[in-house]
Every structure is written in structure tokens, then in C-alpha cells.
Write a protein that holds these residues in place. Structure first.
Motif, mmCIF file in Angstrom:
data_model
loop_
_atom_site.group_PDB
_atom_site.id
_atom_site.type_symbol
_atom_site.label_atom_id
_atom_site.label_comp_id
_atom_site.label_asym_id
_atom_site.label_seq_id
_atom_site.Cartn_x
_atom_site.Cartn_y
_atom_site.Cartn_z
ATOM 1 N N ASN A 142 0.827 -1.205 0.000
ATOM 2 C CA ASN A 142 0.000 0.000 0.000
ATOM 3 C C ASN A 142 0.861 1.255 0.000
ATOM 4 O O ASN A 142 1.897 1.299 0.663
ATOM 5 N N ILE A 143 0.386 2.279 -0.725
ATOM 6 C CA ILE A 143 1.063 3.581 -0.747
ATOM 7 C C ILE A 143 0.189 4.585 -0.015
ATOM 8 O O ILE A 143 -1.026 4.592 -0.166
ATOM 9 N N ASN A 144 0.845 5.443 0.780
ATOM 10 C CA ASN A 144 0.158 6.544 1.448
ATOM 11 C C ASN A 144 0.870 7.827 1.027
ATOM 12 O O ASN A 144 2.077 7.947 1.189
ATOM 13 N N SER A 145 0.110 8.782 0.475
ATOM 14 C CA SER A 145 0.728 10.026 0.007
ATOM 15 C C SER A 145 -0.031 11.241 0.549
ATOM 16 O O SER A 145 -0.768 11.904 -0.159
ATOM 17 N N PRO A 146 0.169 11.539 1.847
ATOM 18 C CA PRO A 146 -0.538 12.676 2.447
ATOM 19 C C PRO A 146 0.006 14.018 1.938
ATOM 20 O O PRO A 146 1.204 14.155 1.691
ATOM 21 N N ALA A 147 -0.867 14.981 1.790
ATOM 22 C CA ALA A 147 -0.458 16.319 1.349
ATOM 23 C C ALA A 147 0.494 16.932 2.374
ATOM 24 O O ALA A 147 0.257 16.861 3.571
ATOM 25 N N GLY A 148 1.600 17.474 1.899
ATOM 26 C CA GLY A 148 2.527 18.173 2.767
ATOM 27 C C GLY A 148 3.389 17.285 3.648
ATOM 28 O O GLY A 148 4.009 17.771 4.588
ATOM 29 N N ASP A 149 3.418 15.982 3.390
ATOM 30 C CA ASP A 149 4.212 15.075 4.221
ATOM 31 C C ASP A 149 4.897 14.047 3.330
ATOM 32 O O ASP A 149 4.651 13.983 2.120
ATOM 33 N N ASN A 150 5.740 13.226 3.921
ATOM 34 C CA ASN A 150 6.447 12.198 3.168
ATOM 35 C C ASN A 150 5.493 11.120 2.663
ATOM 36 O O ASN A 150 4.602 10.689 3.395
ATOM 37 N N ALA A 151 5.716 10.687 1.442
ATOM 38 C CA ALA A 151 4.992 9.527 0.929
ATOM 39 C C ALA A 151 5.589 8.289 1.601
ATOM 40 O O ALA A 151 6.785 8.224 1.886
ATOM 41 N N THR A 152 4.722 7.323 1.885
ATOM 42 C CA THR A 152 5.167 6.088 2.525
ATOM 43 C C THR A 152 4.525 4.902 1.822
ATOM 44 O O THR A 152 3.591 5.058 1.035
ATOM 45 N N TYR A 153 5.063 3.722 2.102
ATOM 46 C CA TYR A 153 4.391 2.514 1.672
ATOM 47 C C TYR A 153 4.432 1.524 2.822
ATOM 48 O O TYR A 153 5.283 1.594 3.709
ATOM 49 N N SER A 154 3.480 0.609 2.806
ATOM 50 C CA SER A 154 3.485 -0.469 3.787
ATOM 51 C C SER A 154 3.366 -1.783 3.029
ATOM 52 O O SER A 154 2.761 -1.836 1.955
ATOM 53 N N ILE A 155 3.966 -2.798 3.595
ATOM 54 C CA ILE A 155 3.958 -4.116 2.984
ATOM 55 C C ILE A 155 3.564 -5.138 4.043
ATOM 56 O O ILE A 155 3.958 -5.014 5.207
#
Length: 169
Positions: A142-155
Motif C-alpha cells: 500500500n502507498i500513502n501520500s498525504p499532502a505536505g508530508d512524506n509519501a510512505t508505503y506499507s507491505i
């Protein structure tokens, strides 16, 4: 003595137990998930879940008390990471392939509180002090791309066969 401007990072904390023995607790940044002997890049958190499957075998002789027997074991590991495109692409291809990958959940042998730049070599390596090894299949990426913050992924990876505890060290 007063210590001003004194900073000291403790990587292992010693706790006194009963009987005067000392045990070490492990800091979260020392324990890492390794895939093919290489740690996942820019990890912020890892979780390992071990579960025991049971079946109810209650009968008249045990009265109101539930009785269970072990019928199997399962394990799952997950990792939260800052987005590194090259790492994500590798994981995506492995998810699509559906083949099990080799994993180690271990204390890094060459851990350094000053980060990976402070170690000899270019990568963390799994140690043997605490090392769980097995194969797993990637079940979620999964990818998480919040506005104004670091993009992350979880596995999330589901165990494919046994998870073994290294008895070395």
C-alpha cells in the motif's frame, strides 16, 4: 557532578530481574526486516505476528470449561517505510510474481545509532542474537501520500511454511 551538554544514546537498556540477573531489552531501531539478507530501505516500523490455530474439543467431561488443541501455526510480518521508488518497484514485481521471498526478522549485526552512514559497508546485516527466518508471500503493498508530508508505503507478508528461530550466538 553536573553534566551539561552531555548527550548519550543508549542502544541497549539493562533491566534488573529477580535473582539479580541482568537482561537486555532491544530498541526498536535495532530490530529489522531483511529480504534476501538486505534490510528494507527507510523502514520506520516493523511488526511480526505469530498465531496458534486451535480447535475446540470441549466434551461433557470438562464441564463448562472450553478445551482446545493446537491445529497449526501461522505468521505474518509487516513493514512501514518512507517511499523509495526503486525499492517499491522491486516489491511490486515480487507481489505480482506471487513467489515466496526469503525473510529474516533480526537484530542488525552492525547496528549503529549514528545511522547507516556510520557502518562499514553499505547495508545493515542480520545478526544471530535474535533471528527469525522463513519464506513469505507478499499479500499487500500500500502507498500513502498525504499532502505536505512524506509519501510512505506499507507491505504485509504472510508466512509460507515455518518460521525458525536461530539458536546461534
Amino acid at each position: 557532578c553536573l553534566f551539561t551538554n552531555f548527550a548519550f544514546v543508549i542502544t541497549k537498556i539493562f533491566i534488573y530481574e529477580k535473582m539479580g540477573q541482568i537482561s537486555q531489552t532491544v530498541r526498536g531501531n535495532e530490530l529489522m526486516l531483511f529480504k534476501a539478507q538486505k534490510s528494507l530501505a527507510c523502514a520506520t516500523s516493523h511488526t511480526l505476528n505469530l498465531t496458534v490455530n486451535t480447535t475446540d474439543v470441549a466434551h461433557k467431561d470438562v464441564g463448562m470449561w472450553q478445551t482446545s488443541v493446537v491445529t497449526g501455526y501461522a505468521w505474518e510480518v509487516s513493514s512501514d517505510n518512507l517511499m523509495v521508488v526503486a525499492e517499491y518497484k522491486k516489491l511490486f514485481k515480487e507481489l505480482i510474481a506471487g513467489a515466496p521471498v526469503e525473510l529474516d526478522f533480526a537484530i542488525a549485526d552492525n547496528f549503529n545509532v549514528n545511522g547507516i552512514e556510520a557502518i562499514v559497508g553499505d547495508a545493515w546485516t542480520p545478526g544471530t542474537e535474535l533471528k527469525l527466518t522463513g519464506k513469505a508471500v507478499i499479500t499487500a503493498l500500500n502507498i500513502n501520500s498525504p499532502a505536505g508530508d512524506n509519501a510512505t508505503y506499507s507491505i504485509t507478508l504472510k508466512g509460507y511454511g515455518p518460521l525458525t528461530l536461530s539458536e546461534e550466538a
